[in-house]
Write an enzyme that holds these catalytic residues in place. Structure first.
Site, PDB file in Angstrom:
ATOM      1  N   LYS A 323      89.175  55.900   6.544  1.00 16.82           N
ATOM      2  CA  LYS A 323      90.160  55.791   5.454  1.00 16.82           C
ATOM      3  C   LYS A 323      90.026  54.513   4.617  1.00 16.82           C
ATOM      4  O   LYS A 323      90.332  54.521   3.432  1.00 16.82           O
ATOM      5  CB  LYS A 323      91.581  55.863   6.020  1.00 16.82           C
ATOM      6  CG  LYS A 323      92.001  57.263   6.426  1.00 16.82           C
ATOM      7  CD  LYS A 323      93.466  57.279   6.831  1.00 16.82           C
ATOM      8  CE  LYS A 323      93.871  58.644   7.316  1.00 16.82           C
ATOM      9  NZ  LYS A 323      95.273  58.739   7.671  1.00 16.82           N
ATOM     10  N   ASP A 359      99.355  60.498   2.385  1.00 10.02           N
ATOM     11  CA  ASP A 359     100.198  60.175   3.552  1.00 10.02           C
ATOM     12  C   ASP A 359     101.519  59.556   3.107  1.00 10.02           C
ATOM     13  O   ASP A 359     102.537  59.702   3.777  1.00 10.02           O
ATOM     14  CB  ASP A 359      99.479  59.166   4.464  1.00 10.02           C
ATOM     15  CG  ASP A 359      98.442  59.835   5.363  1.00 10.02           C
ATOM     16  OD1 ASP A 359      98.518  61.067   5.547  1.00 10.02           O
ATOM     17  OD2 ASP A 359      97.558  59.119   5.874  1.00 10.02           O
TER      18      ASP A 359
HETATM   19  P1  NAP Z   1      95.393  53.437  13.174  1.00 10.63           P
HETATM   20  O1  NAP Z   1      95.143  52.997  11.787  1.00 10.63           O
HETATM   21  O2  NAP Z   1      94.311  53.449  14.172  1.00 10.63           O
HETATM   22  O3  NAP Z   1      96.566  52.492  13.741  1.00 10.63           O
HETATM   23  C1  NAP Z   1      97.090  52.658  15.014  1.00 10.63           C
HETATM   24  C2  NAP Z   1      98.173  51.608  15.255  1.00 10.63           C
HETATM   25  O4  NAP Z   1      98.714  51.883  16.539  1.00 10.63           O
HETATM   26  C3  NAP Z   1      97.641  50.169  15.287  1.00 10.63           C
HETATM   27  O5  NAP Z   1      98.582  49.311  14.707  1.00 10.63           O
HETATM   28  C4  NAP Z   1      97.507  49.899  16.776  1.00 10.63           C
HETATM   29  O6  NAP Z   1      97.743  48.571  17.177  1.00 10.63           O
HETATM   30  C5  NAP Z   1      98.657  50.688  17.326  1.00 10.63           C
HETATM   31  N1  NAP Z   1      98.425  51.066  18.720  1.00 10.63           N
HETATM   32  C6  NAP Z   1      97.433  51.831  19.206  1.00 10.63           C
HETATM   33  N2  NAP Z   1      97.572  51.963  20.537  1.00 10.63           N
HETATM   34  C7  NAP Z   1      98.663  51.252  20.882  1.00 10.63           C
HETATM   35  C8  NAP Z   1      99.303  50.975  22.120  1.00 10.63           C
HETATM   36  N3  NAP Z   1      98.840  51.503  23.245  1.00 10.63           N
HETATM   37  N4  NAP Z   1     100.397  50.195  22.111  1.00 10.63           N
HETATM   38  C9  NAP Z   1     100.858  49.667  20.972  1.00 10.63           C
HETATM   39  N5  NAP Z   1     100.302  49.871  19.767  1.00 10.63           N
HETATM   40  C10 NAP Z   1      99.215  50.665  19.720  1.00 10.63           C
HETATM   41  O7  NAP Z   1      96.013  54.883  13.194  1.00 10.63           O
HETATM   42  P2  NAP Z   1      97.003  55.540  12.099  1.00 10.63           P
HETATM   43  O8  NAP Z   1      96.211  56.255  11.062  1.00 10.63           O
HETATM   44  O9  NAP Z   1      97.985  54.539  11.682  1.00 10.63           O
HETATM   45  O10 NAP Z   1      97.696  56.664  12.964  1.00 10.63           O
HETATM   46  C11 NAP Z   1      98.593  56.348  14.009  1.00 10.63           C
HETATM   47  C12 NAP Z   1      99.157  57.629  14.579  1.00 10.63           C
HETATM   48  O11 NAP Z   1     100.006  58.235  13.624  1.00 10.63           O
HETATM   49  C13 NAP Z   1      98.059  58.661  14.837  1.00 10.63           C
HETATM   50  O12 NAP Z   1      97.588  58.548  16.144  1.00 10.63           O
HETATM   51  C14 NAP Z   1      98.740  60.000  14.590  1.00 10.63           C
HETATM   52  O13 NAP Z   1      99.242  60.492  15.796  1.00 10.63           O
HETATM   53  C15 NAP Z   1      99.889  59.623  13.675  1.00 10.63           C
HETATM   54  N6  NAP Z   1      99.603  60.152  12.318  1.00 10.63           N
HETATM   55  C16 NAP Z   1     100.252  61.278  11.952  1.00 10.63           C
HETATM   56  C17 NAP Z   1     100.077  61.791  10.710  1.00 10.63           C
HETATM   57  C18 NAP Z   1     100.816  63.041  10.340  1.00 10.63           C
HETATM   58  O14 NAP Z   1     100.441  63.695   9.357  1.00 10.63           O
HETATM   59  N7  NAP Z   1     101.875  63.382  11.051  1.00 10.63           N
HETATM   60  C19 NAP Z   1      99.218  61.177   9.787  1.00 10.63           C
HETATM   61  C20 NAP Z   1      98.556  60.002  10.175  1.00 10.63           C
HETATM   62  C21 NAP Z   1      98.771  59.506  11.459  1.00 10.63           C
HETATM   63  P3  NAP Z   1      96.750  47.374  16.789  1.00 10.63           P
HETATM   64  O15 NAP Z   1      97.080  47.084  15.360  1.00 10.63           O
HETATM   65  O16 NAP Z   1      97.150  46.317  17.710  1.00 10.63           O
HETATM   66  O17 NAP Z   1      95.383  47.900  17.011  1.00 10.63           O
END
Ligand code: NAP
Length: 524
Positions: A323, A359
């Site tokens: 992304k 998003d």
């Molecule tokens: P991303 O850019 O990889 O960011 C993930 C975030 O989660 C980071 O801030 C990371 O922390 C944190 N994290 C990961 N594992 C963790 C843990 N065990 N404890 C605490 N914090 C943790 O991913 P993203 O695109 O933001 O997506 C995140 C989630 O949102 C996805 O897994 C998905 O399930 C959901 N999502 C849903 C939609 C939808 O359409 N409903 C769309 C996009 C995403 P750090 O900053 O410390 O690495």
């Protein structure tokens, strides 16, 4: 040679490789409705038809009235048979002797013969040969698993085309999506030469050739007879190829969209977009694309001036981990992409690539329908792309944002960029807020189990919104419900961001209620 209508329209073949006659019979019968023909993998059967072909072949041939391809794949080409060349020749002479005497079924029985086998047959003296091969029903095949260059592929094709078999089949293992291009290039060459080629790139990276191959000239393609019964790497069920990707209806004129990510996993995006295209009667298809190296993919598949893939690409969904990096390849971005710093959508506008972030609207809209965001205090857990999109979205609607995460410096950085407050995850319960948004992968199916948000942080909250949508009821939403909190599932965000992409590509709004129903069914 005159072919029956069934043979002429043989586009989708279900491959059946079962250890017992009974299992093979059951699968052949059940898959016959959805497939145009069946490949019967004799190498998988515990009982070989060598000694008594009638008892093995007669029931199998009678299991379907569709065309049947008989295959006896040796191990070195990815099959089960540990057989020498002479043993394979012996098996085929028995099988063919049986088939060729049966005028009532012969016309719909095909032989998949490997190149080494046929070359051995052709090099044998006329006395050693047991007769001539029925070339009009021969699929001359070769499977290759190591990395291949265009020159190797061309050399293999030259060897295949020297044989007068009706169908030539080349299956290469794709180590990268880019390897699929070899197959599309070869299909074009065979088309120009008037040869009927079946071209497949095996492996997850080759899925594109299974979905688009027939549209780009492959004589037919193969799918698994049922989920979990795959017979080659990267194969997907024939039911999916037929109903979800509608491969028999696709052509070179079909407009293509897709999702790029790595790994791509079991994305629900193909279900949503392809269902929308079908319901609106659009000649579009949406394909999953596992992209490991973004620059190579953008050059060879996307950028209009450099791409080698001869498709009508309209756009792409972009997911983890591309992304942010994708911004380097775009000519123009919408205002939201500039502010969020990430794009999840590409639209190909003539020679230009335009980036959007759906998003933001997809995540914020369902929330705004549930609570008044103006003046609301919104706590967001996470500091990745989704948290960023939601933070911008709710800020735009007048909410005050509090960000929480495990790495305070990252959270602070984001908070500063959007004008929000930052806090450590451990302090979450001590803050007062109206809406809690969870934006990390914790709770997602397959992710290690963990309780990220303490119970006190859920007490008396007007709304808990989990962006995770698989499973439908996440552990967080379950706990919040038990504590009497109203909840909102990430499914709605998933649907709305997809609907906005659909609109950007087609100019039309997809039938959201029908898509919602399909997604709920798939997830439950
Ligand atoms: P991303 O850019 O990889 O960011 C993930 C975030 O989660 C980071 O801030 C990371 O922390 C944190 N994290 C990961 N594992 C963790 C843990 N065990 N404890 C605490 N914090 C943790 O991913 P993203 O695109 O933001 O997506 C995140 C989630 O949102 C996805 O897994 C998905 O399930 C959901 N999502 C849903 C939609 C939808 O359409 N409903 C769309 C996009 C995403 P750090 O900053 O410390 O690495």
């Amino acid at each position: 040679m005159c072919y029956s209508a069934e043979v002429m329209s043989m586009k989708l073949i279900a491959s059946v490789a079962e250890p017992t006659l009974e299992q093979a019979l059951a699968l052949m019968t059940s898959v016959s409705e959805v497939a145009d023909g069946v490949e019967l993998r004799l190498d998988a059967l515990g009982r070989h038809p060598v000694e008594d072909p009638t008892s093995v072949l007669a029931p199998l041939v009678g299991a379907t009235a569709k065309p049947i391809i008989l295959t006896y794949r040796p191990r070195e080409e990815g099959g089960y048979a540990a057989a020498s060349l002479s043993e394979r020749l012996r098996l085929w002479s028995k099988v063919m002797a049986w088939v060729e005497q049966r005028g009532e079924v012969r016309a719909r029985l095909f032989y998949d013969l490997e190149m080494d086998l046929v070359e051995a047959f052709l090099h044998a003296s006329p006395l050693e040969r047991s007769g001539v091969l029925p070339w009009e029903r021969v699929i001359l095949s070769h499977h290759r698993y190591d990395a291949a260059q265009w020159e190797d592929v061309l050399a293999l094709y030259e060897r295949l085309r020297a044989v007068p078999a009706r169908f030539l089949k080349l299956a290469l293992f794709a180590h990268d999506l880019g390897d699929s291009l070899l197959i599309f290039r070869l299909l074009e060459r065979a088309r120009q030469e008037g040869r009927e080629l079946v071209g497949i790139a095996m492996g997850r990276a080759g899925l594109l050739t299974r979905i688009l191959g027939v549209a780009y000239g492959s004589a037919f393609t193969y799918g698994a007879a049922a989920t979990g019964r795959e017979t080659a790497p990267g194969q997907i069920p024939v039911s999916e190829l037929r109903a979800l990707y509608r491969i028999a209806e696709l052509g070179r004129q079909t407009v293509v969209a897709g999702v790029i990510g790595y790994p791509i996993g079991h994305s629900l995006s193909p279900l949503v977009h392809n269902t929308g295209f079908r319901l609106l009667g659009l000649d579009f298809v949406y394909v999953p694309l596992e992209v490991a190296t973004l620059d190579r993919f953008m050059r060879d598949f996307v950028r209009p001036e450099t791409r080698q893939m001869p498709w009508r690409l309209r756009g792409l969904s972009v997911t983890i981990p591309h992304k942010l990096a994708v911004l380097n390849f775009l000519d123009e971005v919408g205002p939201m992409v500039r502010r969020v710093g990430a794009a999840n959508t590409i639209v190909v506008e003539g020679e230009r690539l335009v980036g959007y972030n759906t998003d933001v609207v997809g995540g914020t809209e369902p929330l705004a329908e549930r609570v008044a965001l103006e003046g609301a205090r919104v706590a967001i857990v996470g500091a990745g792309g989704a948290a960023r999109a939601l933070a911008y979205g709710v800020r735009e609607r007048g909410a005050r944002v509090l960000l929480f995460g495990r790495r305070l410096e990252r959270v602070r950085e984001l908070a500063e960029a959007i004008g929000a407050k930052a806090g450590a995850l451990t302090e979450l319960a001590a803050h007062s807020f109206d809406v809690l948004i969870h934006a990390t992968p914790v709770g997602m199916s397959g992710y290690p189990e963990q309780e990220l948000i303490p119970e006190e942080a859920l007490r008396h909250r007007p709304l808990v919104y989990d962006l995770v949508y698989n499973p439908l009821e996440t552990p967080l939403l379950r706990r919040a419900k038990q504590m009497g909190c109203p909840v909102l599932s990430g499914v709605e965000m998933f649907l709305r961001q997809a609907a906005e992409q659909f609109r950007l590509w087609t100019g039309l709004h997809p039938p959201l209620d029908a898509l919602r129903e399909r997604v709920y069914t798939a997830l439950s």
